[in-house]
Design a protein around this motif. Structure first.
Motif, PDB file in Angstrom:
ATOM      1  N   THR A  28      14.389  14.621   8.539  1.00 43.18           N
ATOM      2  CA  THR A  28      14.675  15.328   7.187  1.00 43.18           C
ATOM      3  C   THR A  28      13.448  14.828   6.156  1.00 43.18           C
ATOM      4  N   HIS A  29      13.322  13.393   6.135  1.00 39.20           N
ATOM      5  CA  HIS A  29      12.524  12.680   5.314  1.00 39.20           C
ATOM      6  C   HIS A  29      11.041  12.320   5.648  1.00 39.20           C
ATOM      7  N   ARG A  30      10.741  12.878   6.795  1.00 37.15           N
ATOM      8  CA  ARG A  30       9.637  12.565   7.435  1.00 37.15           C
ATOM      9  C   ARG A  30       8.526  12.756   6.748  1.00 37.15           C
ATOM     10  N   ASN A  31       8.312  13.952   5.892  1.00 37.19           N
ATOM     11  CA  ASN A  31       6.989  14.316   5.104  1.00 37.19           C
ATOM     12  C   ASN A  31       7.092  13.357   3.675  1.00 37.19           C
ATOM     13  N   LEU A  32       8.400  12.948   3.252  1.00 39.31           N
ATOM     14  CA  LEU A  32       8.365  12.080   2.207  1.00 39.31           C
ATOM     15  C   LEU A  32       7.895  10.707   2.615  1.00 39.31           C
ATOM     16  N   LEU A  33       8.370  10.249   3.641  1.00 33.77           N
ATOM     17  CA  LEU A  33       7.747   8.962   4.120  1.00 33.77           C
ATOM     18  C   LEU A  33       6.363   8.697   4.368  1.00 33.77           C
ATOM     19  N   PHE A  34       5.741   9.784   5.135  1.00 36.39           N
ATOM     20  CA  PHE A  34       4.569   9.798   5.146  1.00 36.39           C
ATOM     21  C   PHE A  34       3.792   9.703   3.932  1.00 36.39           C
ATOM     22  N   THR A  35       4.163  10.676   2.750  1.00 40.12           N
ATOM     23  CA  THR A  35       3.535  10.593   1.614  1.00 40.12           C
ATOM     24  C   THR A  35       3.329   9.257   0.862  1.00 40.12           C
ATOM     25  N   ARG A  70      18.066   8.151   2.093  1.00 44.65           N
ATOM     26  CA  ARG A  70      16.854   8.433   1.827  1.00 44.65           C
ATOM     27  C   ARG A  70      16.080   7.148   1.451  1.00 44.65           C
ATOM     28  N   ALA A  71      16.963   6.334   0.378  1.00 46.76           N
ATOM     29  CA  ALA A  71      16.546   5.346  -0.213  1.00 46.76           C
ATOM     30  C   ALA A  71      16.218   4.173   0.825  1.00 46.76           C
ATOM     31  N   TYR A  72      16.993   4.057   2.003  1.00 49.88           N
ATOM     32  CA  TYR A  72      16.983   3.044   2.971  1.00 49.88           C
ATOM     33  C   TYR A  72      15.591   3.272   3.653  1.00 49.88           C
ATOM     34  N   LEU A  73      15.460   4.659   4.188  1.00 53.63           N
ATOM     35  CA  LEU A  73      14.148   4.714   4.927  1.00 53.63           C
ATOM     36  C   LEU A  73      12.898   4.585   3.905  1.00 53.63           C
ATOM     37  N   VAL A  74      12.917   4.852   2.866  1.00 54.26           N
ATOM     38  CA  VAL A  74      11.898   4.548   1.804  1.00 54.26           C
ATOM     39  C   VAL A  74      11.644   2.993   1.586  1.00 54.26           C
ATOM     40  N   ARG A  75      12.826   2.251   1.527  1.00 51.93           N
ATOM     41  CA  ARG A  75      12.522   0.928   1.688  1.00 51.93           C
ATOM     42  C   ARG A  75      11.918   0.320   2.745  1.00 51.93           C
ATOM     43  N   ILE A  76      12.368   0.673   4.072  1.00 49.37           N
ATOM     44  CA  ILE A  76      11.520   0.379   5.343  1.00 49.37           C
ATOM     45  C   ILE A  76      10.115   0.671   5.353  1.00 49.37           C
ATOM     46  N   THR A  77      10.011   1.909   4.985  1.00 43.69           N
ATOM     47  CA  THR A  77       8.587   2.282   4.827  1.00 43.69           C
ATOM     48  C   THR A  77       7.630   1.784   3.869  1.00 43.69           C
ATOM     49  N   THR A  78       8.045   1.159   2.695  1.00 47.47           N
ATOM     50  CA  THR A  78       7.645   0.413   1.714  1.00 47.47           C
ATOM     51  C   THR A  78       7.051  -0.984   2.257  1.00 47.47           C
ATOM     52  N   ARG A  79       8.245  -1.602   2.659  1.00 52.34           N
ATOM     53  CA  ARG A  79       7.768  -2.799   3.407  1.00 52.34           C
ATOM     54  C   ARG A  79       6.841  -3.079   4.479  1.00 52.34           C
ATOM     55  N   GLN A  80       6.882  -1.957   5.352  1.00 48.06           N
ATOM     56  CA  GLN A  80       6.047  -1.998   6.573  1.00 48.06           C
ATOM     57  C   GLN A  80       4.587  -1.570   5.702  1.00 48.06           C
ATOM     58  N   ALA A  81       4.532  -0.807   4.811  1.00 49.19           N
ATOM     59  CA  ALA A  81       3.445  -0.438   4.098  1.00 49.19           C
ATOM     60  C   ALA A  81       2.745  -1.712   3.640  1.00 49.19           C
ATOM     61  N   LEU A  82       3.493  -2.235   2.858  1.00 47.58           N
ATOM     62  CA  LEU A  82       3.063  -3.315   2.035  1.00 47.58           C
ATOM     63  C   LEU A  82       2.222  -4.447   3.112  1.00 47.58           C
ATOM     64  N   GLY A  83       2.913  -4.733   4.156  1.00 47.39           N
ATOM     65  CA  GLY A  83       2.096  -5.552   5.068  1.00 47.39           C
ATOM     66  C   GLY A  83       0.945  -5.026   5.776  1.00 47.39           C
ATOM     67  N   ARG A  84       0.932  -3.780   5.884  1.00 48.08           N
ATOM     68  CA  ARG A  84      -0.291  -3.189   6.496  1.00 48.08           C
ATOM     69  C   ARG A  84      -1.349  -3.114   5.288  1.00 48.08           C
ATOM     70  N   LEU A  85      -0.885  -2.681   4.072  1.00 50.25           N
ATOM     71  CA  LEU A  85      -1.717  -2.975   2.897  1.00 50.25           C
ATOM     72  C   LEU A  85      -2.642  -4.259   2.722  1.00 50.25           C
ATOM     73  N   ARG A  86      -2.077  -5.238   3.201  1.00 47.66           N
ATOM     74  CA  ARG A  86      -2.749  -6.451   2.858  1.00 47.66           C
ATOM     75  C   ARG A  86      -3.605  -6.646   4.071  1.00 47.66           C
ATOM     76  N   ALA A  87      -3.375  -6.408   5.265  1.00 46.41           N
ATOM     77  CA  ALA A  87      -4.319  -6.339   6.357  1.00 46.41           C
ATOM     78  C   ALA A  87      -5.316  -5.354   6.181  1.00 46.41           C
ATOM     79  N   LEU A  88      -5.064  -4.269   5.616  1.00 45.75           N
ATOM     80  CA  LEU A  88      -6.147  -3.109   5.177  1.00 45.75           C
ATOM     81  C   LEU A  88      -7.073  -3.810   4.298  1.00 45.75           C
ATOM     82  N   GLY A  89      -6.598  -4.463   3.271  1.00 45.45           N
ATOM     83  CA  GLY A  89      -7.584  -5.120   2.220  1.00 45.45           C
ATOM     84  C   GLY A  89      -8.550  -6.220   2.975  1.00 45.45           C
ATOM     85  N   ARG A  90      -8.305  -6.746   3.942  1.00 49.63           N
ATOM     86  CA  ARG A  90      -9.250  -7.635   4.729  1.00 49.63           C
ATOM     87  C   ARG A  90     -10.254  -6.910   5.525  1.00 49.63           C
ATOM     88  N   ARG A  91      -9.715  -5.816   5.994  1.00 50.52           N
ATOM     89  CA  ARG A  91     -10.651  -4.789   6.815  1.00 50.52           C
ATOM     90  C   ARG A  91     -11.639  -4.329   5.644  1.00 50.52           C
TER      91      ARG A  91
END
Length: 306
Positions: A28-35, A70-91
């Motif tokens: 249900t929330h997949r498109n939102l989470l991807f965005t 919805r809020a819980y899934l967004v929270r998981i997604t945000t935390r995972q994205a934050l970790g990846r964002l820091r790694a992406l910055g190094r790349r």
């Protein structure tokens, strides 16, 4: 939609053919989470990886204890994205030439949602690149998706007071760099058509008429395809570069990241995606992505949701 994780064949309740509650909530929330993930990362490939990580963590959650899925899934997604964002910055530090976000072929409904279209535009994603990872997460969750400060605080592991300060700082930073006036979809289409004609005919004067004096052209070849290693600035310089394209390849109009763009195809394959940014009726930014690794999401539309 992008290739985000599909439920496993066994993810059905009691073999009835209906998805279990966890799978149903995620789909249900997949498109939102991807965005959310894409706006934080500017990379569809990384956003898909974040969704897979979110799915794996979601399957281990006790749903009876989740008040707002919805809020819980967004929270998981945000935390995972934050970790990846820091790694992406190094790349990005070792990236050859200008780094541009991965372009997405988007449906017309994205352009009709003015706020969503602006938030995923190449120009805005580049502004978001100038924020710290936490500022970017707070700005995206608050300004684009309208989450409460309490929800954002849980997602970024900060106090509500700290999140309010971060949001204020990020808003001021973005406001100083965002477009001065909104451009209607009709104006965008007309400007794109005029730009397309000028490039294809090699009409230098017509190009100069539609380019802002301080227009900037960024080209991203990723060290794989030929591209300028520094920004090309000024209407005369940009027009000279574009004038060399002429009729060498067909230019096809498209909606990319909710904004007007042109696609160059050579031998049936996408060679370049050029997103166009308008401000005050003139083109102020051109973003040409040539890195083949960034063009995989241009063959079919990606669904974005707020």
């Amino acid at each position: 939609m992008a290739d985000t994780p599909e439920p496993a064949p066994g993810d059905h309740a009691g073999g009835t053919g209906h998805p279990d509650p966890a799978t149903e909530a995620f789909v249900t929330h997949r498109n939102l989470l991807f965005t959310v993930a894409y706006e934080m990362l500017g990379s569809a490939a990384d956003a898909e990886d974040v969704l897979q990580e979110t799915w794996l963590r979601w399957t281990g959650v006790e749903l009876g204890e989740v008040r707002d899925q919805r809020a819980y899934l967004v929270r998981i997604t945000t935390r995972q994205a934050l970790g990846r964002l820091r790694a992406l910055g190094r790349r990005k530090e070792s990236y050859v030439g200008p780094w541009l976000p991965e372009p997405l072929l988007t449906s017309p409904d994205v352009a009709e949602d003015v706020e969503l279209a602006e938030s995923v535009s190449m120009a805005m994603l580049l502004v978001l690149e100038t924020l710290t990872p936490t500022e970017r997460a707070v700005f995206v969750l608050r300004e684009v998706f309208g989450l409460d400060y309490s929800e954002i605080a849980e997602a970024v592991d900060k106090s509500q007071a700290a999140v309010r300060q971060i949001a204020h700082r990020a808003r001021a930073h973005v406001a100083a760099r965002r477009p001065r006036e909104a451009v209607s979809p009709a104006e965008s289409r007309d400007a794109l058509a005029a730009f397309q004609r000028a490039v294809q005919t090699g009409d230098l004067q017509s190009l100069l008429d539609i380019l802002a004096p301080d227009v900037v052209l960024l080209t991203d070849g990723g060290g794989v395809k030929q591209a300028a290693l520094a920004p090309i600035v000024g209407a005369g310089n940009v027009a000279a570069v574009l004038g060399r394209i002429g009729g060498s390849a067909p230019l096809l109009p498209a909606q990319v990241n909710g904004c007007p763009a042109l696609i160059v195809r050579l031998d049936g394959e996408i060679d370049t995606v050029m997103a166009v940014h308008l401000d005050g009726g003139l083109i102020t930014g051109l973003y040409a992505v040539r890195n083949p690794e960034k063009l995989s999401h241009m063959e079919r539309e990606t669904t974005l949701r707020r």
